[in-house]
Design an enzyme around this catalytic site. Structure first.
Site, PDB file in Angstrom:
ATOM      1  N   LYS A   3       0.835  -1.250  -0.089  1.00  0.00           N
ATOM      2  CA  LYS A   3       0.103  -0.260   0.508  1.00  0.00           C
ATOM      3  C   LYS A   3       1.301   1.544  -0.377  1.00  0.00           C
ATOM      4  O   LYS A   3       1.798   1.709   1.153  1.00  0.00           O
ATOM      5  CB  LYS A   3      -0.748  -0.259   1.254  1.00  0.00           C
ATOM      6  N   ILE A   4       0.644   1.970  -0.888  1.00  0.00           N
ATOM      7  CA  ILE A   4       1.902   3.439  -1.101  1.00  0.00           C
ATOM      8  C   ILE A   4       0.302   4.351  -1.157  1.00  0.00           C
ATOM      9  O   ILE A   4      -0.480   4.268  -1.929  1.00  0.00           O
ATOM     10  CB  ILE A   4       1.661   3.589  -2.507  1.00  0.00           C
TER      11      ILE A   4
END
Length: 381
Positions: free
Chosen positions: A147-148
């Site tokens: 997750k970014i």
């Protein structure tokens, strides 16, 4: 509530049949070790999991599931940061194993487990890229998603992480313009990966568009305006915004650029509806599920929302693509009342990063206390 294996008659099965992948927005070691996660796969049509610092902080703060590992880490004298890294990646790796059968059956589309880059790096592209690679290598499962956050700096990190062949869950998307940039970052990453000879088929991505938080912020502003016209628009912005995001998804993946990459083996980046638990108790508890049904999407739900959907969700097929004009009308009406869309979404992005940083601080504090307690108990022996 009847606790039976889902059938084609259950709302969660109907949701899946309509093209929506149901992911659970929660993970804990207790869920993994007690078979609870497997049960949700079997009985609630759950085909993936998302995590964040808030979820891990809550999991670590209760129960004894982490005690043995914490004692080992304390005895080894590891830092708090390294302990968090070990604990969270272990949970994600174990959950990935539980979902491996789903991953295989869906040809890699589902069976995905997400783990987030430390939120303090949200404005540091280089450090985000390095951490994303480190997390992917440590979990070492084909079905992990890193997750970014979709900050300006996150866009570069998304491109470079995808370019390295790592699958990404882009989080904290609020505005349509930022979503357009996220899609561009994904496609650019795919082009780089293709040039490097990486198999595009193995790269998956979802774009997490937040829903209920938009209503919370907009409704606060509508209440302050206070007119009948303003109050009539409450609880409509989040769904309208998400529906227009789906329209943008359809448009951007119909371009020659995107179609050329798909022809080369790439996957479309699916829209994911996040923040789908209702915040306003006067609203139907399945609102952000039933009103956002569209093919090739993901809805990641807190367990409370998942159970409400299974119990009484009314799934009537696609509730998105026929409503673009209405959605545009809602945003136009808000603008007409002086609700500044760009300011709303910028505020939400800033607050989103801040909230995850606070949760990360809570996670650090929880692990620090656990390590100190474990060290103290050993010393007392």
């Amino acid at each position: 509530m009847t606790d039976t294996t889902s059938t084609t008659a259950s709302p969660t099965a109907a949701l899946s049949a309509a093209g929506v992948s149901i992911w659970l927005d929660d993970l804990s070691r207790e869920r993994i070790t007690t078979g609870g996660l497997q049960k949700l796969i079997a009985e609630r049509n759950v085909v993936g999991v998302t995590t964040n610092p808030t979820i891990f902080a809550a999991a670590l703060a209760k129960g004894e599931a982490y005690d043995a590992q914490v004692k080992e880490l304390a005895a080894a004298g590891v830092s708090v940061e390294d302990a968090i890294f070990e604990i969270t990646t272990d949970d994600v790796a174990d959950a990935s194993d539980i979902f491996h059968e789903v991953f295989e059956a869906s040809n890699g589309v589902d069976g995905r487990v997400s783990i987030e880059v430390e939120p303090g790096l949200a404005h540091d592209a280089k450090a985000t890229i390095e951490t994303a690679k480190k997390l992917a290598a440590k979990v070492d499962k084909p079905n992990v998603l890193i997750k970014i956050p979709a900050t300006v700096e996150g866009l570069e990190a998304i491109t470079e992480t995808i370019a390295a062949g790592i699958s990404v869950n882009v989080t904290l998307i609020f505005s349509l313009e930022r979503y357009r940039q996220v899609i561009d970052a994904y496609l650019t990453g795919l082009e780089k990966a293709k040039a490097a000879g990486i198999d595009l088929a193995g790269i998956q991505s979802v774009a997490s568009f937040f829903v209920s938080r938009v209503d919370t912020e907009v409704d606060k502003r509508l209440t302050a305006i206070g007119t009948d016209e303003a109050l009539a628009l409450k609880s409509k912005a989040g769904i309208a915004n998400a529906r227009l995001a789906y329209e943008l998804y359809e448009q951007e993946f119909a371009t020659d650029r995107a179609k050329a990459l798909v022809a080369a083996g790439a996957n479309e980046q699916r829209p994911l509806w996040a923040s789908t638990g209702v915040k306003d108790p006067s609203l139907p508890d399945t609102l952000y599920v039933t009103e956002l049904v569209a093919p090739n999407t993901v809805n990641t739900m807190p367990e409370k929302t998942l159970e409400a959907t299974f119990d009484h969700g009314e799934i009537t097929g696609d509730t998105v693509t026929a409503n673009y004009a209405d959605a545009k009308g809602v945003l136009d009406a808000l603008a007409g009342l002086g609700v500044d869309y760009d300011d709303v979404t910028a505020t939400l992005e800033r607050e989103g990063v801040d909230k995850f940083n606070v949760s990360w601080g809570e996670l650090v504090e929880t692990v620090t206390n656990a390590l100190e307690a474990a060290t103290g108990s050993e010393a007392a022996k």
